[in-house]
Design a protein around this motif. Structure first.
Motif: not given
Length: 445
Positions: A184-199
């Motif tokens: 977010g501090s880089m103006q990047i939306s986490p959920d739009r730009r990535f798929k967060f996944q437990v690995v």
């Protein structure tokens, strides 16, 4: 090297050894007796991580026994398995993520969990795979200005044809929350730009190698293994996203603590002694091999996997390795990567700001991030937010132990976080959580 509260540590152990701190020798005094514990045989659950070091030290050095406790350390393969065991009473206490008690309170679980004390500050990182390296990305230490990294990384993500995976160890981990904050501090939306996944470790290694996992925020021992194998590198350390953030905690069910007040205080006293011991020992220049010994303490009895000792040794000696993809490994002096109690020579750890004190304002910060990312059906800051935080991070038992052993603590549990400790230079005022949430341009709408 000085250690804050070194004298106080002497009140927590029974051995007659003499330790040296600079030119000052301190003899350990008699321990503080809290009485006979209601339950002496205690199962303490954990997942393999560097932050379980104080638990290992407390057991191996006899700090639990000093409090009349027979503690068995029970290793779990995943954080979910550990929490299930805690909520079902299969273990009495657990070393877990800072967010776990708050999520338990917000979700109104049948057996609400509470935090007893902090185990460490800082301690995490954000890594990237070799594919990112091959495309020109480098650790943050290679850039003169944060904006340079931000522009390069943003361009790299925009060029991606698919939504990459951001690997995390668990949704409750501070590394997950700080990774989102960092994006977010880089103006990047986490959920739009990535798929967060437990690995898990195996899937993470395969995903990074194939390029499907573009970034990851996992346990540092796993991240360091990828680095050693030249499959990944560290882009940012969590300390540079929020300096002095909470990480792992000692937690239990509120009902268990109420039923076992003496055992609870004994556990806190023993683990507090171990946390202090870790930070005293690993920086003692008179015995250069001490950090190696601490690393071996973790590896023995399968607390961590074979080979992890060598990889985490540099973390305990105050050096952090960012990459292993150049002829000369990129190492940076960093004695505060993981703080178990207190580390000198920082510009953000002031009086009473040690790793074991539970700032309830940190809980409010976490709650604002849950709202920011619309977690647990939170879309606005809850009216009973302060009550939820107070229930999750109560300080009664810890204050009593700290007072008994002479460890200084503040009179308040709330404090403002200065702009200088956050990567985006945005101050945090716990008395105005809604204003804080609304100050972010990037959030889940």
């Amino acid at each position: 090297m000085k250690r804050r509260d070194f004298l106080q540590y002497s009140a927590l152990a029974t051995t007659s050894l003499t330790f040296a701190s600079c030119s000052k020798a301190v003899k350990q005094a008699n321990p503080v007796a809290f009485g006979k514990p209601e339950k002496a045989d205690i199962n303490l659950g954990f997942v393999a991580s560097i932050e379980c070091l104080p638990l290992v030290v407390a057991k191996n050095k006899g700090f639990f026994k000093d409090q009349g406790l027979n503690v068995t350390l029970v290793k779990f393969p995943t954080w979910d398995a550990l929490k299930e065991a805690l909520t079902k009473g299969k273990v009495d206490v657990a070393a877990t993520h800072f967010a776990v008690p708050l999520r338990s309170q917000v979700a109104k679980e049948k057996l609400p969990l509470i935090a007893l004390m902090g185990l460490n500050m800082n301690g995490g990182s954000i890594g990237m795979g070799k594919k990112s390296w091959d495309n020109g990305l480098r650790p943050s230490t290679k850039f003169n200005y944060r904006r340079e990294f931000s522009e390069l990384y943003g361009g790299y993500l925009r060029s991606s044809k698919e939504i990459p995976i951001f690997g995390i160890d668990h949704p409750d981990s501070m590394s997950n929350y700080l990774a989102r904050y960092w994006l977010g501090s880089m103006q990047i939306s986490p959920d739009r730009r990535f798929k967060f996944q437990v690995v898990n470790e195996k899937d993470l290694a395969a995903g990074v190698q194939s390029g499907k996992i573009q970034a990851y925020a996992v346990e540092e021992s796993i991240a360091q293994k990828l680095l050693k194998d030249k499959q990944g590198f560290t882009a940012y350390v969590d300390r540079d996203i929020w300096r002095g953030h909470p990480d792992k905690i000692l937690a239990t069910a509120g009902a268990w603590a109420k039923q076992n007040p003496i055992a609870t205080k004994g556990l806190i006293a023993a683990v507090l002694a171990a946390c202090q011991f870790c930070d005293i020992e690993r920086f003692r220049k008179e015995e250069e091999k001490t950090p190696i010994t601490l690393a071996k303490e973790l590896v023995q009895s399968n607390y961590l996997a074979d080979g992890d000792g060598a990889r985490i040794k540099s973390l305990l000696t105050g050096q952090y390795q960012y990459d292993n993809l150049e002829k000369k490994p990129n190492k940076v002096d960093m004695n505060d990567f993981t703080v178990f109690h207190f580390v000198d020579n920082t510009n953000y750890l002031g009086d009473y700001n040690h790793a074991n004190y539970l700032w309830q304002s940190h809980g409010i910060w976490l709650l604002t991030q849950m709202v920011r990312w619309n977690q647990l059906n939170l879309f606005t800051y809850p009216k009973n937010g302060d009550e939820l935080v107070q229930a999750a991070y109560g300080l009664g038992a810890y204050r009593e132990v700290a007072k008994a052993v002479g460890v200084g603590i503040p009179s308040d549990s709330m404090r403002k976080e200065l702009p200088s400790v956050f990567i985006d230079k945005l101050a945090f005022d716990p008395s105005a959580p809604t204003d804080y949430i609304n100050s972010f341009d990037i959030r889940t709408s």
